[in-house]
Design a protein around this motif. Structure first.
Motif, short mmCIF file in Angstrom:
data_model
loop_
_atom_site.label_atom_id
_atom_site.label_comp_id
_atom_site.label_asym_id
_atom_site.label_seq_id
_atom_site.Cartn_x
_atom_site.Cartn_y
_atom_site.Cartn_z
N TYR A 16 0.87 -1.18 0.00
CA TYR A 16 0.00 0.00 0.00
C TYR A 16 0.91 1.23 0.00
N CYS A 17 0.66 2.14 -0.95
CA CYS A 17 1.56 3.29 -1.17
C CYS A 17 0.73 4.58 -1.15
N MET A 18 1.03 5.46 -0.18
CA MET A 18 0.14 6.59 0.12
C MET A 18 0.73 7.95 -0.23
N HIS A 19 -0.14 8.85 -0.66
CA HIS A 19 0.23 10.20 -1.09
C HIS A 19 0.31 11.16 0.10
N GLY A 20 0.63 12.41 -0.19
CA GLY A 20 0.78 13.43 0.84
C GLY A 20 -0.41 14.40 0.92
N TYR A 21 -0.24 15.43 1.74
CA TYR A 21 -1.27 16.45 1.98
C TYR A 21 -1.69 17.11 0.66
N TRP A 22 -2.96 17.38 0.52
CA TRP A 22 -3.57 18.05 -0.64
C TRP A 22 -3.54 17.18 -1.90
N GLU A 23 -2.94 16.02 -1.84
CA GLU A 23 -2.74 15.23 -3.05
C GLU A 23 -3.80 14.13 -3.15
N ASN A 24 -3.72 13.37 -4.24
CA ASN A 24 -4.64 12.24 -4.38
C ASN A 24 -3.87 11.01 -4.85
N GLN A 25 -4.61 9.95 -5.13
CA GLN A 25 -3.99 8.66 -5.44
C GLN A 25 -3.11 8.71 -6.69
N ASP A 26 -3.33 9.67 -7.58
CA ASP A 26 -2.52 9.74 -8.80
C ASP A 26 -1.09 10.20 -8.52
N ARG A 27 -0.89 10.90 -7.41
CA ARG A 27 0.40 11.52 -7.15
C ARG A 27 1.56 10.52 -7.10
N MET A 28 1.29 9.35 -6.54
CA MET A 28 2.37 8.39 -6.35
C MET A 28 2.60 7.50 -7.57
N ILE A 29 1.77 7.67 -8.60
CA ILE A 29 1.94 6.81 -9.76
C ILE A 29 2.08 7.56 -11.08
N ILE A 30 1.41 8.71 -11.23
CA ILE A 30 1.52 9.40 -12.52
C ILE A 30 1.81 10.90 -12.42
N ILE A 111 3.51 -1.33 3.76
CA ILE A 111 2.90 -0.01 3.66
C ILE A 111 3.99 1.04 3.61
N THR A 112 3.81 2.03 2.75
CA THR A 112 4.73 3.16 2.70
C THR A 112 3.96 4.39 2.24
N GLY A 113 4.58 5.55 2.36
CA GLY A 113 3.90 6.76 1.93
C GLY A 113 4.84 7.95 1.94
N PHE A 114 4.40 8.99 1.26
CA PHE A 114 5.17 10.22 1.11
C PHE A 114 4.56 11.33 1.96
N SER A 115 5.38 12.05 2.72
CA SER A 115 4.95 13.22 3.47
C SER A 115 3.84 12.85 4.47
N MET A 116 2.62 13.35 4.29
CA MET A 116 1.54 12.94 5.20
C MET A 116 1.31 11.43 5.11
N GLY A 117 1.48 10.87 3.92
CA GLY A 117 1.39 9.42 3.77
C GLY A 117 2.47 8.70 4.54
N GLY A 118 3.65 9.33 4.68
CA GLY A 118 4.72 8.77 5.49
C GLY A 118 4.37 8.80 6.97
N ARG A 119 3.77 9.90 7.40
CA ARG A 119 3.25 9.98 8.78
C ARG A 119 2.27 8.85 9.03
N GLU A 120 1.33 8.67 8.10
CA GLU A 120 0.31 7.63 8.28
C GLU A 120 0.93 6.25 8.27
N SER A 121 1.92 6.04 7.43
CA SER A 121 2.58 4.73 7.37
C SER A 121 3.22 4.38 8.71
N LEU A 122 3.91 5.35 9.32
CA LEU A 122 4.54 5.10 10.61
C LEU A 122 3.49 4.87 11.70
N LEU A 123 2.43 5.69 11.70
CA LEU A 123 1.37 5.53 12.69
C LEU A 123 0.69 4.16 12.54
N ILE A 124 0.32 3.83 11.30
CA ILE A 124 -0.38 2.56 11.05
C ILE A 124 0.54 1.38 11.35
#
Length: 217
Positions: A16-30, A111-124
């Motif tokens: 599971y790969c997560m985006h950051g603040y203000w972003e959406n699911q497209d950010r991490m792939i396109i 699980i991994t993520g960028f920025s806010m997604g990184g925060r969530e990855s560590l929390l989760i």
């Protein structure tokens, strides 16, 4: 994102790969700052035999009961991102397991993520060690709370934190997380990208290395 040779008769681990603040699911792939090479990075690693065949899921992680999208950078919106753990565990993971041929359990789930997604990855990762055996964070945002440790036997097989030397958004926040895990004797990889900024080059560097270390336990 199933692997190129996806076969319903075979079962695959899931990232599971997560985006950051203000972003959406497209950010991490396109749609990154420039071209996101996620498909190529992961696909090439698999094709070279350096990474396991895997399914990669890019969720939308803003999870509010009252609004569809982020409206500000404040406590209420932070809470909506933090609430994603419930969508993930109660809805998304069961959906993926029902509709795709996946291996289950922490040994097969990352699980991994960028920025806010990184925060969530560590929390989760800290809150649900029963579900995730591999935890990554790319330039993770401030606000991670908890023990910065796991109970004996619940530690992730891999904890992989990436930071950029030129991150002008979260600055030294990832370094603080690294220090906390180090202080608590949690085995992890601290991946410092020289010239890495808060965006694509740090993400690309993380994904390149992270996927090569997954699902090997």
């Amino acid at each position: 994102l199933p692997p190129a040779n996806y076969d319903e008769n075979k079962k695959y681990p899931v990232l599971y790969c997560m985006h950051g603040y203000w972003e959406n699911q497209d950010r991490m792939i396109i749609k990154g700052n420039g071209t996101m090479y996620t498909r190529q990075i992961i696909g090439n690693a698999i094709a070279e035999g350096k990474a396991e065949d895997m399914i990669v899921v890019f969720p939308y992680i803003y999870s509010s009961a009252t609004q569809a999208d982020c409206s500000a950078m404040d406590d209420a919106n932070n809470a909506a991102y933090d609430n994603f753990i419930n969508d993930l565990t109660k809805d998304l993971m069961p959906y993926i397991e029902k509709n795709y041929s996946v291996k289950t359990g922490r040994d097969n789930t990352a699980i991994t993520g960028f920025s806010m997604g990184g925060r969530e990855s560590l929390l989760i990762g800290m809150q649900r060690p029963d579900l995730f055996g591999y935890v990554g964070a790319i330039c993770p945002a401030p606000g991670v709370t908890g023990s910065f440790s796991w109970k004996s036997g619940e530690e992730p097989h891999l904890l992989f934190i990436t930071a950029g030397s030129n991150d002008q958004t979260v600055y030294n926040i990832p370094s603080g997380y690294n220090d906390s895990f180090t202080k608590n004797n949690v085995p992890h990889i601290w991946h410092y990208v020289e010239g890495g900024y808060h965006g694509d080059n740090s993400i690309h560097a993380h994904l390149y290395n992270f996927v090569r270390t997954l699902f090997k336990a």
